[in-house]
Design a protein around this motif. Structure first.
Motif: not given
Length: 331
Positions: A96-124
């Motif tokens: 399982s791989l994930f092709m994310g984008a710049v949008h995912h570094t914006i989301a923590p500041w836009i959404y008041s609640r996310l059920d994942y942490d980009l920098q903790k739950d996914l490996i760059p």
């Protein structure tokens, strides 16, 4: 019960002896042979957007190199956060791989609640592509021959024209808001479920403007279906040398860039991560992918996982300031 304990101890002793003797355990040998079956790559936007423009050629090259299919799983919704959430919960087995984008570094500041942490739950893994943002319009709905005429038109008609984005909280959205702040204009925002649907509506004449990543707009610009008026940044893009840059049009601080990266779920074996990085670099050096990236006005990031992780951290911090300035916020 005694027999079970005896066998377990025997297996542990045998594994320890094998390691001491330099014999590769079965699990490591299995990882070294990765991939043994098709690999799933979650793309968190509908087909036809910028992420797809790079994910699908990568998938084709992956199949050529490994003999195994890379299956693209488009999971759009909520500015790419639905797909990111699925990727964060996926099995960390290398399939399982994930092709994310710049949008995912914006989301923590836009959404008041996310059920994942980009920098903790996914490996760059690495930065796959980087392209400038471009201001594109439907020429039938925006009768402007150049950027100056476009700017005069939207200034004279506040709220009359609209721009489509890949969704609330995406770079398309904030690029539009940043443009409005810097030009003191008002253009109505229409969020879509991805850049693909927004771009389809722009081409069809159902919306007026997009602040799009050059990768997804490139073919439509070249085909004359939409018109490019400006690329972000302080230099013109080699793929579109006739399109002026923001710097020469009096907007030197309009430097929005769209980028796409690869992640894997936390816990994915280190040797599999290394193999993915190796395969991506091999793919990037093929003439086929070089041509596709060049035609889309993009460059391959070629960052190590550590460099990409540091880049992601810097982007998370940078977008915090842009979101605060725009006042954008979602529940």
């Amino acid at each position: 019960m005694e027999l079970h304990r005896f066998n377990r101890r025997a297996v542990l002793r045998a594994a320890a002896a094998a390691g001491a003797a330099g014999i590769v355990p079965f699990a490591r040998a299995q990882n070294a042979a990765w991939p043994l079956k098709p690999v799933m790559m979650i793309v968190p936007f509908p087909a036809g957007g910028g992420t797809d423009a790079f994910a699908r050629p990568l998938g084709a090259q992956f199949a050529k190199q490994t003999g195994k299919q890379l299956i693209i799983d488009n999971r759009g919704g909520a500015g790419g956060t639905v797909g990111a959430s699925l990727a964060a919960r996926a099995a960390p087995d290398g399939y399982s791989l994930f092709m994310g984008a710049v949008h995912h570094t914006i989301a923590p500041w836009i959404y008041s609640r996310l059920d994942y942490d980009l920098q903790k739950d996914l490996i760059p893994i690495t930065l796959v592509a980087r392209v400038p943002q471009v201001v594109v319009v439907n020429p039938q709905r925006i009768p402007a021959r150049n950027f100056q005429e476009f700017l005069a038109l939207v200034k004279a008609n506040p709220g009359k024209y609209n721009y489509g984005s890949a969704g609330n909280g995406t770079s398309h959205h904030l690029a539009g808001e940043l443009f409005k702040l810097q030009t003191k204009t008002f253009i109505t925002h229409i969020p879509y479920r991805g850049a693909g649907p927004a771009l389809q509506d722009l081409v069809a004449g159902n919306c007026d403007i997009m602040f799009d990543g050059l990768g997804s707009s490139a073919a439509h610009i070249k085909g004359g279906r939409i018109k490019a008026l400006m690329v972000s940044g302080t230099k013109r893009n080699p793929a579109f040398p006739d399109v002026p840059c923001a710097g020469e049009l009096g907007l030197p601080d309009y430097t929005v860039t769209t980028w796409y990266g690869m992640w894997a779920p936390k816990g994915t074996p280190a040797d599999v991560q290394a193999r993915i990085v190796e395969d991506l670099r091999k793919a990037a050096t093929t003439d086929e992918l070089k041509a596709i990236w060049a035609n889309n006005g993009a460059d391959f990031g070629n960052l190590t996982p550590q460099q990409f992780g540091a880049f992601v951290s810097s982007e998370v911090k940078r977008w915090s300031a842009v979101v605060k300035a725009s006042g954008a916020k979602l529940e």
